[in-house]
Design a protein around this motif. Sequence first.
Motif, PDB file in Angstrom:
ATOM      1  N   GLY A  43     -16.454 -30.383 -29.816  1.00  0.00           N
ATOM      2  CA  GLY A  43     -15.013 -30.934 -30.490  1.00  0.00           C
ATOM      3  C   GLY A  43     -14.076 -30.566 -29.360  1.00  0.00           C
ATOM      4  O   GLY A  43     -14.528 -30.701 -28.352  1.00  0.00           O
ATOM      5  N   SER A  44     -12.718 -30.434 -29.929  1.00  0.00           N
ATOM      6  CA  SER A  44     -11.632 -29.969 -29.299  1.00  0.00           C
ATOM      7  C   SER A  44     -11.013 -28.879 -28.414  1.00  0.00           C
ATOM      8  O   SER A  44     -10.675 -28.386 -28.099  1.00  0.00           O
ATOM      9  N   GLY A  45     -12.028 -27.716 -28.718  1.00  0.00           N
ATOM     10  CA  GLY A  45     -12.366 -26.759 -27.954  1.00  0.00           C
ATOM     11  C   GLY A  45     -12.541 -25.731 -28.982  1.00  0.00           C
ATOM     12  O   GLY A  45     -11.685 -24.488 -27.884  1.00  0.00           O
ATOM     13  N   TYR A  46     -12.274 -25.291 -29.581  1.00  0.00           N
ATOM     14  CA  TYR A  46     -11.930 -23.633 -30.851  1.00  0.00           C
ATOM     15  C   TYR A  46     -12.792 -22.787 -29.967  1.00  0.00           C
ATOM     16  O   TYR A  46     -11.977 -21.833 -29.864  1.00  0.00           O
ATOM     17  N   PHE A  47     -13.692 -22.890 -30.099  1.00  0.00           N
ATOM     18  CA  PHE A  47     -14.415 -22.055 -28.902  1.00  0.00           C
ATOM     19  C   PHE A  47     -15.124 -22.165 -27.895  1.00  0.00           C
ATOM     20  O   PHE A  47     -14.983 -21.218 -26.883  1.00  0.00           O
ATOM     21  N   ALA A  48     -15.029 -23.223 -27.448  1.00  0.00           N
ATOM     22  CA  ALA A  48     -14.827 -23.766 -25.582  1.00  0.00           C
ATOM     23  C   ALA A  48     -14.412 -23.568 -25.338  1.00  0.00           C
ATOM     24  O   ALA A  48     -13.877 -22.573 -23.812  1.00  0.00           O
ATOM     25  N   LEU A  49     -12.752 -23.166 -25.194  1.00  0.00           N
ATOM     26  CA  LEU A  49     -11.426 -22.699 -24.430  1.00  0.00           C
ATOM     27  C   LEU A  49     -11.393 -20.874 -24.127  1.00  0.00           C
ATOM     28  O   LEU A  49     -11.595 -20.891 -23.245  1.00  0.00           O
ATOM     29  N   PRO A  50     -11.609 -20.279 -25.700  1.00  0.00           N
ATOM     30  CA  PRO A  50     -11.761 -19.092 -25.609  1.00  0.00           C
ATOM     31  C   PRO A  50     -12.971 -18.261 -25.176  1.00  0.00           C
ATOM     32  O   PRO A  50     -12.543 -17.218 -23.893  1.00  0.00           O
ATOM     33  N   ALA A  51     -14.668 -19.621 -24.606  1.00  0.00           N
ATOM     34  CA  ALA A  51     -15.158 -19.308 -24.606  1.00  0.00           C
ATOM     35  C   ALA A  51     -15.186 -18.624 -22.389  1.00  0.00           C
ATOM     36  O   ALA A  51     -15.544 -18.124 -21.737  1.00  0.00           O
ATOM     37  N   ALA A  52     -14.766 -20.451 -22.076  1.00  0.00           N
ATOM     38  CA  ALA A  52     -14.119 -19.779 -20.910  1.00  0.00           C
ATOM     39  C   ALA A  52     -13.121 -18.959 -19.643  1.00  0.00           C
ATOM     40  O   ALA A  52     -13.053 -17.899 -19.024  1.00  0.00           O
ATOM     41  N   ARG A  53     -12.302 -18.227 -21.124  1.00  0.00           N
ATOM     42  CA  ARG A  53     -10.718 -17.096 -21.065  1.00  0.00           C
ATOM     43  C   ARG A  53     -12.144 -15.962 -21.010  1.00  0.00           C
ATOM     44  O   ARG A  53     -11.985 -15.418 -19.562  1.00  0.00           O
ATOM     45  N   ILE A  54     -13.375 -16.312 -21.234  1.00  0.00           N
ATOM     46  CA  ILE A  54     -14.261 -14.803 -21.209  1.00  0.00           C
ATOM     47  C   ILE A  54     -15.113 -14.471 -20.235  1.00  0.00           C
ATOM     48  O   ILE A  54     -15.076 -13.128 -19.581  1.00  0.00           O
ATOM     49  N   VAL A  55     -15.716 -15.503 -19.394  1.00  0.00           N
ATOM     50  CA  VAL A  55     -16.476 -16.052 -18.733  1.00  0.00           C
ATOM     51  C   VAL A  55     -15.696 -16.398 -17.337  1.00  0.00           C
ATOM     52  O   VAL A  55     -16.797 -16.216 -16.146  1.00  0.00           O
ATOM     53  N   ASP A  56     -14.325 -16.998 -17.386  1.00  0.00           N
ATOM     54  CA  ASP A  56     -14.441 -17.126 -16.052  1.00  0.00           C
ATOM     55  C   ASP A  56     -14.837 -15.899 -15.315  1.00  0.00           C
ATOM     56  O   ASP A  56     -14.815 -14.767 -15.083  1.00  0.00           O
ATOM     57  N   PRO A  57     -14.909 -16.956 -13.586  1.00  0.00           N
ATOM     58  CA  PRO A  57     -14.743 -17.972 -13.603  1.00  0.00           C
ATOM     59  C   PRO A  57     -15.366 -18.406 -13.496  1.00  0.00           C
ATOM     60  O   PRO A  57     -16.524 -20.135 -13.075  1.00  0.00           O
TER      61      PRO A  57
END
Length: 197
Positions: A43-57
């Motif tokens: 969708g518009s990233g409700y889980f993908a965006l916080p996942a990106a913060r957790i696993v960065d980089p």
Amino acid sequence: MERFQNTGQPDWDWWGKLWPTPGATLRKLGVEAGESVAEVGCGSGYFALPAARIVDPEPVYALDLDEKLLDELDRIADRQGIENVVPIHGDARNLASVLPERVDTLVVANTFHGVDDQPGLVAQAFDAIDPGGRLVVVNWHDRPRETTTVADEPRGPPTELRMTPEETEDAVLSAAEFALDRQVDLPPYHYALLFDR
């Protein structure tokens, strides 16, 4: 090819009523720093965006059929300065070929119930996950739709599409050589099953 059955993409306020802390939910599901992630039906990233913060980089591959939702995800990521989320327009039924690499964790949230070829998706997921990685399936509990309300409105998939944890487990384990790790309760209306590859 028909689209997966769904109930439409809710807005962020609606998701916030179910999961006010999506990052904490992802950590509860085993998403950790330093691993790559893909989300099917992001969708518009409700889980993908916080996942990106957790696993960065490390990357988070955000896969969806709806280009407008992916454009919105891209705009939000830009505004929030998130550079490791990678929107992918594609069909999960071709998952292994649309992802640029295998991932450590593959998340299928609020989508599995509507997949017309669940064995095919599971087989694709198996091929898209690194050995030692995991598949996370988040589903609505098998309850009548009129009892799963958000902001006083019945929400979620039609009652007849809902799956018990046992049905979800059987669907995954009968299609690929995953091993069930554990079940996680996600109040008020969801559960997750974590499978090891």
